[in-house]
Each structure stands twice: as C-alpha cells, then as structure tokens.
Design an enzyme around this catalytic site. Structure first.
Site, PDB file in Angstrom:
ATOM      1  N   TRP A   1      12.769 -15.995 -22.800  1.00  0.00           N
ATOM      2  CA  TRP A   1      14.032 -15.734 -22.096  1.00  0.00           C
ATOM      3  C   TRP A   1      13.850 -15.550 -20.596  1.00  0.00           C
ATOM      4  O   TRP A   1      14.828 -15.448 -19.868  1.00  0.00           O
ATOM      5  CB  TRP A   1      14.682 -14.471 -22.670  1.00  0.00           C
ATOM      6  CG  TRP A   1      15.325 -14.664 -23.998  1.00  0.00           C
ATOM      7  CD1 TRP A   1      15.456 -15.842 -24.698  1.00  0.00           C
ATOM      8  CD2 TRP A   1      15.959 -13.651 -24.795  1.00  0.00           C
ATOM      9  NE1 TRP A   1      16.117 -15.617 -25.871  1.00  0.00           N
ATOM     10  CE2 TRP A   1      16.440 -14.286 -25.957  1.00  0.00           C
ATOM     11  CE3 TRP A   1      16.155 -12.280 -24.646  1.00  0.00           C
ATOM     12  CZ2 TRP A   1      17.108 -13.575 -26.960  1.00  0.00           C
ATOM     13  CZ3 TRP A   1      16.805 -11.574 -25.631  1.00  0.00           C
ATOM     14  CH2 TRP A   1      17.285 -12.218 -26.780  1.00  0.00           C
ATOM     15  N   LYS A   2      12.609 -15.413 -20.150  1.00  0.00           N
ATOM     16  CA  LYS A   2      12.359 -15.159 -18.722  1.00  0.00           C
ATOM     17  C   LYS A   2      13.154 -13.921 -18.288  1.00  0.00           C
ATOM     18  O   LYS A   2      13.293 -12.996 -19.072  1.00  0.00           O
ATOM     19  CB  LYS A   2      12.711 -16.388 -17.884  1.00  0.00           C
ATOM     20  CG  LYS A   2      12.161 -17.680 -18.490  1.00  0.00           C
ATOM     21  CD  LYS A   2      12.245 -18.845 -17.576  1.00  0.00           C
ATOM     22  CE  LYS A   2      11.884 -20.103 -18.338  1.00  0.00           C
ATOM     23  NZ  LYS A   2      11.321 -21.137 -17.509  1.00  0.00           N
TER      24      LYS A   2
ATOM     25  N   HIS B   1       1.888 -17.512 -18.146  1.00  0.00           N
ATOM     26  CA  HIS B   1       2.964 -18.500 -17.967  1.00  0.00           C
ATOM     27  C   HIS B   1       2.873 -19.066 -16.546  1.00  0.00           C
ATOM     28  O   HIS B   1       2.512 -18.354 -15.610  1.00  0.00           O
ATOM     29  CB  HIS B   1       4.320 -17.828 -18.199  1.00  0.00           C
ATOM     30  CG  HIS B   1       5.459 -18.805 -18.264  1.00  0.00           C
ATOM     31  ND1 HIS B   1       6.048 -19.322 -17.130  1.00  0.00           N
ATOM     32  CD2 HIS B   1       6.091 -19.381 -19.312  1.00  0.00           C
ATOM     33  CE1 HIS B   1       7.000 -20.171 -17.495  1.00  0.00           C
ATOM     34  NE2 HIS B   1       7.043 -20.226 -18.807  1.00  0.00           N
TER      35      HIS B   1
ATOM     36  N   GLU C   1       5.015 -19.611 -14.368  1.00  0.00           N
ATOM     37  CA  GLU C   1       5.776 -18.867 -13.349  1.00  0.00           C
ATOM     38  C   GLU C   1       4.991 -17.639 -12.896  1.00  0.00           C
ATOM     39  O   GLU C   1       5.071 -17.222 -11.734  1.00  0.00           O
ATOM     40  CB  GLU C   1       7.162 -18.488 -13.902  1.00  0.00           C
ATOM     41  CG  GLU C   1       8.061 -19.715 -13.977  1.00  0.00           C
ATOM     42  CD  GLU C   1       9.141 -19.668 -15.038  1.00  0.00           C
ATOM     43  OE1 GLU C   1       9.417 -18.592 -15.595  1.00  0.00           O
ATOM     44  OE2 GLU C   1       9.702 -20.748 -15.321  1.00  0.00           O
TER      45      GLU C   1
ATOM     46  N   GLU D   1       2.086 -26.297 -21.234  1.00  0.00           N
ATOM     47  CA  GLU D   1       3.342 -26.441 -20.504  1.00  0.00           C
ATOM     48  C   GLU D   1       3.085 -27.136 -19.178  1.00  0.00           C
ATOM     49  O   GLU D   1       2.704 -26.478 -18.196  1.00  0.00           O
ATOM     50  CB  GLU D   1       3.950 -25.062 -20.242  1.00  0.00           C
ATOM     51  CG  GLU D   1       4.228 -24.276 -21.508  1.00  0.00           C
ATOM     52  CD  GLU D   1       5.343 -23.277 -21.299  1.00  0.00           C
ATOM     53  OE1 GLU D   1       6.345 -23.360 -22.011  1.00  0.00           O
ATOM     54  OE2 GLU D   1       5.221 -22.428 -20.397  1.00  0.00           O
TER      55      GLU D   1
ATOM     56  N   GLY E   1      11.856 -26.256 -16.847  1.00  0.00           N
ATOM     57  CA  GLY E   1      13.127 -25.997 -16.180  1.00  0.00           C
ATOM     58  C   GLY E   1      13.633 -27.173 -15.365  1.00  0.00           C
ATOM     59  O   GLY E   1      14.559 -27.033 -14.571  1.00  0.00           O
TER      60      GLY E   1
ATOM     61  N   GLY F   1      12.224 -22.462 -23.028  1.00  0.00           N
ATOM     62  CA  GLY F   1      12.810 -21.576 -22.022  1.00  0.00           C
ATOM     63  C   GLY F   1      14.323 -21.622 -22.078  1.00  0.00           C
ATOM     64  O   GLY F   1      14.958 -20.998 -22.929  1.00  0.00           O
ATOM     65  N   GLY F   2      14.915 -22.417 -21.182  1.00  0.00           N
ATOM     66  CA  GLY F   2      16.373 -22.475 -21.020  1.00  0.00           C
ATOM     67  C   GLY F   2      17.155 -22.603 -22.318  1.00  0.00           C
ATOM     68  O   GLY F   2      18.144 -21.889 -22.532  1.00  0.00           O
TER      69      GLY F   2
HETATM   70  C1  PEP Z   1       9.246 -21.923 -20.450  1.00  0.00           C
HETATM   71  O1  PEP Z   1       9.833 -21.043 -19.870  1.00  0.00           O
HETATM   72  O2  PEP Z   1       8.157 -21.687 -20.982  1.00  0.00           O
HETATM   73  C2  PEP Z   1       9.849 -23.260 -20.523  1.00  0.00           C
HETATM   74  C3  PEP Z   1       9.211 -24.220 -21.137  1.00  0.00           C
HETATM   75  O3  PEP Z   1      11.087 -23.427 -19.934  1.00  0.00           O
HETATM   76  P1  PEP Z   1      12.128 -24.669 -20.162  1.00  0.00           P
HETATM   77  O4  PEP Z   1      12.198 -24.905 -21.640  1.00  0.00           O
HETATM   78  O5  PEP Z   1      13.413 -24.171 -19.584  1.00  0.00           O
HETATM   79  O6  PEP Z   1      11.569 -25.846 -19.439  1.00  0.00           O
END
Ligand code: PEP
Length: 250
Positions: A10-11, A95, A97, A167, A173, A234-235
């Site tokens: 969910w970030k 992650h 980010e 990832e 994102g 994520g999203g």
């Molecule tokens: C994530 O936050 O690990 C991710 C993969 O985000 P998204 O699915 O939004 O690209």
C-alpha cells in the site's frame, strides 16, 4: 511445487478507517480462494487494524520496512519486535522506493533481512534494476549483485523465511509492465544465482514474485511463466475489487 503468493504494497496510503473499509470489501470477494497465499503490506500505523481485520482469513499482514537494530536511539524507526507484536508476520525489505529515496543499500538490506528473520518475520526482499541500467545492458549484472550482496550470506535455513520480489524500477508505478518474457528471464537469472550460492534444491524452493504495474489484465500472463511465483502489487492493491481480481488470476 511452489505455492503462489499475491502481495499488496500500500506504500503511504490508507488510514486505519480506510484499512477497515478495504478489508470489509476484500474478504467477501476472496472467500473461496485457496490457490495462493495472500499478503497485504500496510503502513505501520494501520498494521494492528489490518491484523485485526484479517484475523481468521487467508490474508497475512506485512510491514513495509524494519530497522536492523533490536532497539535503540533511532528516532522515527520501527523495530522487528514492535512489528511482530501487532501480529504482523511479514515485512518488505529493500523496496526500490526505500533504495531511491531513503538511502537503502545491499548492506542495509542484508542487515534488515537478518534482523527480520531472527525476530520471526518473513522477509519480502526486493531487487531490480533502474531504467538506465537496463538500457545499458546491465540489468542482469545489477540484480545478481543485489542478490549476492544483500541475500547471499544468509544460511540456507534462512532461505525458507525469505521471498524475493523482482521489481524493475522502470515498471513501478509507471504503467509500463515488464513483458512476461522479460520478467521470466530475470526470475530465472535470480534462481540461477541462488543455485550458484546455495544449491539447486534451495533455489528451486524459493518463491520469486514479480512487481511493476501488475493489474487484473496482465496478471494471468505473468503467472503462466514457470519461474514467476506471484506478484507484489502496488497501485492496484489499493482498490479491493482490483486486488481481488488479481488474487483470482486463474
Ligand atoms: C510496488 O510498490 O512494489 C509496485 C510494484 O508498485 P506498482 O504495482 O504500482 O507498480
């Protein structure tokens, strides 16, 4: 056979009230699902609420980060014991980010993964190259280094407590998903790297998730690839309907 796993990240989204509303909608929608493990990674502030909401369901709860020390003068940080006390059983570590904006490195990933495992949590450890590295033909080399330096000194017994998330940073994102072929190629490289460090059986048992713009309409094609054992979402994990649709990828 590796059991598939669909995990949501969910970030920095959702209050405790929003967390309750999410589970009120998600749980009935996934009632008959038993083909995969399901994990939701909420912000620290909503962990206890998420654990309470998920009690008695198939959903396990994850944190998104943890400090590598047991406790101490580390203002703003959260320890593994604090996370585990909520009833949460996983944490994401490294992650992109966190690596990009908060200075995390392979070294901090290694320390955090070890601390998380020692404290009884399962670690979802993230690796992945940035766009410039992929464009320069260095993607495999970068990810192999992240695996070797961040995860390659664990004991073999520890490997059963980690899940890898590949990832590619250019896909997170951005709406630009890696094709199933690109993802599968890197998953195979990651598995090969673990086989070199440990052995084929240990590498075969390891679950490797793909993350990067996973949506209800692309999950099935990704999951058809042999080396892709699930997704870190994520999203699309923020909306209970889209997360449920991803969970029901079959
Ligand atoms: C994530 O936050 O690990 C991710 C993969 O985000 P998204 O699915 O939004 O690209």
């Amino acid at each position: 056979m590796r059991r598939p796993i669909i995990a949501g990240n969910w970030k920095m989204f959702k209050t405790r009230a929003e967390t309750s509303a999410f589970f009120d909608a998600l749980i009935p929608a996934i009632q008959n699902v038993d083909h995969c493990d399901i994990v939701v990674a909420s912000p620290f502030t909503a962990l206890a609420t998420a654990v309470e909401e998920a009690e008695g369901t198939r959903v396990a709860i994850s944190a998104q980060n943890v400090h590598w020390e047991k406790e101490g003068a580390f203002t703003g940080e959260v320890s593994v014991r604090m996370i585990a006390e909520t009833g949460c059983t996983y944490t994401i570590i490294g992650h992109s980010e966190r690596r990009q904006y908060f200075g995390e490195t392979d070294e901090t990933v290694e320390k955090k993964v070890q601390t998380a495992i020692n404290g009884g949590l399962k670690a979802i450890a993230c690796v992945g190259e940035v766009l410039a590295e992929r464009d320069a033909g260095q993607a495999v080399e970068v990810v192999r280094r992240q695996v070797r330096q961040g995860l390659g000194r664990l004991t073999q017994a520890n490997l059963s407590h980690i899940i890898i998330a590949y990832e590619p940073v250019w896909a997170i994102g951005t709406g630009r998903t890696a094709t199933p072929d690109i993802a599968a190629e890197m998953h195979a490289e990651i598995r090969k790297t673990f086989a070199e460090i440990y052995n084929a059986a240990a590498a075969d048992a390891l679950r490797i998730l793909y993350g990067g713009s996973v949506k209800p309409d692309n999950i099935s094609a990704l999951m058809k690839k042999e080396d892709i054992d699930g997704a870190l979402v994520g999203g699309a994990s923020l909306d209970p309907a889209s997360f449920a649709a991803i969970i029901k990828y079959l």
